[in-house]
Design an enzyme around this catalytic site. Structure first.
Site, PDB file in Angstrom:
ATOM      1  CG  HIS A  71      -1.789  -1.184   1.357  1.00 11.56           C
ATOM      2  ND1 HIS A  71      -3.093  -1.171   0.935  1.00 11.56           N
ATOM      3  CD2 HIS A  71      -1.563  -2.443   1.818  1.00 11.56           C
ATOM      4  CE1 HIS A  71      -3.639  -2.362   1.141  1.00 11.56           C
ATOM      5  NE2 HIS A  71      -2.728  -3.159   1.682  1.00 11.56           N
ATOM      6  CG  ASN A 103      -6.549  -0.171   0.493  1.00 15.23           C
ATOM      7  OD1 ASN A 103      -5.491  -0.178  -0.120  1.00 15.23           O
ATOM      8  ND2 ASN A 103      -6.596  -0.449   1.785  1.00 15.23           N
ATOM      9  CE  LYS A 158      -6.781  -7.084  -1.912  1.00 12.14           C
ATOM     10  NZ  LYS A 158      -5.851  -6.380  -1.068  1.00 12.14           N
ATOM     11  CG  HIS A 160      -8.753  -8.526   2.665  1.00 10.53           C
ATOM     12  ND1 HIS A 160      -7.792  -7.827   3.346  1.00 10.53           N
ATOM     13  CD2 HIS A 160      -9.556  -9.068   3.617  1.00 10.53           C
ATOM     14  CE1 HIS A 160      -8.004  -7.934   4.652  1.00 10.53           C
ATOM     15  NE2 HIS A 160      -9.079  -8.689   4.842  1.00 10.53           N
ATOM     16  CG  HIS A 166      -3.591 -10.766   3.680  1.00  9.47           C
ATOM     17  ND1 HIS A 166      -4.859 -11.292   3.669  1.00  9.47           N
ATOM     18  CD2 HIS A 166      -3.734  -9.459   3.373  1.00  9.47           C
ATOM     19  CE1 HIS A 166      -5.722 -10.347   3.359  1.00  9.47           C
ATOM     20  NE2 HIS A 166      -5.051  -9.228   3.174  1.00  9.47           N
ATOM     21  CG  ASP A 202      -0.957  -6.503   3.760  1.00  9.81           C
ATOM     22  OD1 ASP A 202      -1.134  -5.420   3.179  1.00  9.81           O
ATOM     23  OD2 ASP A 202      -1.838  -7.053   4.437  1.00  9.81           O
ATOM     24  CG  HIS A 243      -2.463   2.756   9.104  1.00 11.36           C
ATOM     25  ND1 HIS A 243      -3.446   3.182   8.243  1.00 11.36           N
ATOM     26  CD2 HIS A 243      -2.501   1.398   9.054  1.00 11.36           C
ATOM     27  CE1 HIS A 243      -4.058   2.147   7.704  1.00 11.36           C
ATOM     28  NE2 HIS A 243      -3.501   1.038   8.177  1.00 11.36           N
ATOM     29  N   PRO A 290      -5.851  -1.050  11.162  1.00  2.70           N
ATOM     30  CG  PRO A 290      -7.212  -2.571  10.011  1.00  2.70           C
ATOM     31  CD  PRO A 290      -7.204  -1.194  10.605  1.00  2.70           C
ATOM     32  N   GLY A 291      -2.843  -2.673  10.059  1.00  2.00           N
ATOM     33  CA  GLY A 291      -1.815  -2.597   9.029  1.00  2.00           C
ATOM     34  C   GLY A 291      -0.448  -2.406   9.654  1.00  2.00           C
TER      35      GLY A 291
HETATM   36  O1  DOR Z   1      -4.402  -4.723   7.861  1.00  2.62           O
HETATM   37  C1  DOR Z   1      -4.773  -4.283   6.770  1.00  2.62           C
HETATM   38  N1  DOR Z   1      -4.437  -3.049   6.371  1.00  2.62           N
HETATM   39  N2  DOR Z   1      -5.530  -5.043   5.989  1.00  2.62           N
HETATM   40  C2  DOR Z   1      -6.099  -4.559   4.863  1.00  2.62           C
HETATM   41  O2  DOR Z   1      -6.750  -5.280   4.148  1.00  2.62           O
HETATM   42  C3  DOR Z   1      -5.958  -3.148   4.498  1.00  2.62           C
HETATM   43  C4  DOR Z   1      -4.695  -2.642   5.038  1.00  2.62           C
HETATM   44  C5  DOR Z   1      -4.555  -1.154   4.883  1.00  2.62           C
HETATM   45  O3  DOR Z   1      -4.747  -0.657   3.773  1.00  2.62           O
HETATM   46  O4  DOR Z   1      -4.216  -0.494   5.853  1.00  2.62           O
HETATM   47 ZN    ZN Z   2      -3.081  -5.121   2.156  1.00  2.00          ZN
HETATM   48 ZN    ZN Z   3      -5.878  -7.320   2.747  1.00  2.00          ZN
END
Ligand code: DOR
Ligand code: ZN
Ligand code: ZN
Length: 450
Positions: free
Chosen positions: A63, A95, A146, A181, A237, A310, A314, A329-330
């Protein structure tokens, strides 16, 4: 005539084995791989001091953010992080703000990226609603589509199997993979609501809402559509052995399916999640140690096809919060993937050959990135030089990524990338970015357009 560059005093991983010698580079491509005395003369000579040259890593799940989310990451910081981590090519997720979901938004993203990238970048698009738009997106050069099943992103209604089947059939004709996903939105929402109404705000409650059953339900649903459409589905993932079992079964029955594992699902367990806290929160979440060991088995016997980071950065503020429900999340992963897995090579848990297959060869095969993913004459000179013996410690505060935190912070590693060449140009040297953006390219898919 001398060639542009010769890398010498190296060990070269080519054709599945390591040989002493070097690599000659001309016009951004590998001109020759040979013993030193058989290498041509060159304008630039780079002494690799006995280090090992492997194919530049190809990360199919990144991302890069930018645009309205540039405060989290942008094309320059994200691709700097990539090359610092030995990754020479990556595929960017859709996204974004605005979502990459039609030819207009894809073109805009390509335009923004063009002069700001240090690693080669290909793009995913979310699924547009209309079949005509799917065509136009393919025409613009999307490498993949996606589909998020955990939230509504893109134009197509994610609850409508008939619409998905129609889109999958169309995409199959174009010869482009669809990355998924796989987490069932309805199941997540139902349990999240119950947990929230009971006043639970901790990671445990989050794990209850994102169980492995949430994943398998979505995988089952998509596999049915995969069988009927014959489209190539790539599961992102994968976090559980149950999912891998379903994918293996579908493969045996002739479906075109592949899957990826991530460093966090392979190296972190839910037991440590509780200590690490919100910075290691990710969707799907990491699982128990028992499941993690099963993922390793699947990795070794090639049931998992690819390792992908992945990388999902953030801001640090977005990773904090009293309630888990408010945390984004991420996990950032571009700068840790290779050192973590080279450490596993040194520990004898995975062979170097398998690591190269999982991080370079297979990603290029599955996403049809021709002329990349191996060190071969005529291939792109995307080359990562590693020192397999160098001990180091992960220091997230020094990341090129804007996300300067990591669940792997302070981990000791053995084996790090020391130089990265993108299209024949040295872009990272001993952890420093040594080139301006410009050497890297935007990769366009070659859809089978009629
Ligand atoms: O943990 C995640 N973060 N899962 C996702 O599918 C999206 C991603 C994000 O873009 O931050
Ligand atoms: Zn992702
Ligand atoms: Zn994902």
């Amino acid at each position: 005539m001398p060639v542009e560059t010769v890398l010498y005093n190296a060990r070269v991983f080519a054709n599945g084995r390591i040989t002493r010698g070097g690599i000659a580079i001309e016009d951004g491509k590998i001109f020759r791989i040979a013993k030193e005395i058989n290498l041509p003369i060159a304008v630039n000579k780079v002494d690799l001091k006995g280090c090992l040259a492997i194919p530049g890593l190809v990360d199919v799940h990144v991302h890069l953010r930018g645009q309205m989310q540039a405060y989290k990451e942008d094309f320059f910081t994200g691709t700097s992080a990539a090359v610092a981590g030995g990754i020479t090519t990556l595929l960017d997720m859709p996204n974004n703000e605005p979502v990459t979901m039609d030819s207009g938004s894809l073109k805009e993203r390509m335009r923004d990226a063009r002069s700001n990238i240090l690693a080669n970048v290909g793009f995913y698009s979310a699924l547009p609603e209309s079949l005509d738009e799917i065509h136009r997106v393919a025409q613009c050069g999307a490498i993949g589509f996606k589909l998020y099943l955990n939230s509504q992103i893109g134009g197509i209604g994610i609850d409508d199997d008939d619409k998905l089947l129609e889109a999958f059939k169309e995409i199959r004709e174009l010869g482009i993979p669809i990355a998924v996903h796989a987490e069932d939105k309805e199941m997540i929402e139902k349990v999240s609501k119950i947990q929230q109404s009971l006043g639970f705000v901790d990671i445990n409650a989050y794990l209850k809402a994102h169980t492995t059953n949430v994943e398998t339900k979505a995988v089952r649903r998509i596999l049915k559509i995969a069988h009927r459409s014959k489209a190539h589905i790539h599961f992102c993932h994968v976090s559980s052995d149950k999912t891998i079992f379903l994918i293996q079964k579908a493969r045996k029955e002739g479906a075109a399916v592949s899957c990826e594992g991530t460093p966090h699902h392979l190296l972190l367990s839910s037991e440590c999640l509780k200590n690490l806290g919100h910075i290691s929160l990710t969707d799907p979440p990491v699982r128990t140690g028992k499941v993690m060991r099963k993922l390793w088995e699947a990795l070794r016997n090639a049931q998992i096809d690819i390792i992908a980071s992945d990388h999902a950065p953030h801001s640090i503020g977005e990773k904090k919060g009293d309630a888990v429900w408010n945390v984004k999340p991420g996990i950032p992963g571009l700068e840790t993937l290779l050192p973590l897995f080279l450490t596993k090579v040194n520990e004898g848990q995975i062979t170097l050959e398998n690591l190269v297959r999982l991080t370079a060869q297979k990603p290029c095969e599955i996403f049809s990135l021709q002329g990349r993913g191996s060190l071969k004459e005529g291939y792109n000179a995307d080359i990562t030089i590693i020192d397999l013996h160098r001990q180091s410690r992960i220091d997230a505060s020094r990341f090129y990524s804007k996300a300067k935190y990591s669940p792997f912070d302070k981990w000791s590693v053995k084996g790090i990338p020391v130089k990265t060449f993108v299209n024949g140009v040295l872009v990272m040297d001993e952890g420093k970015i040594v080139e301006n953006a410009g050497a890297a390219r935007i990769l366009r898919g070659k859809a089978l357009l009629m």
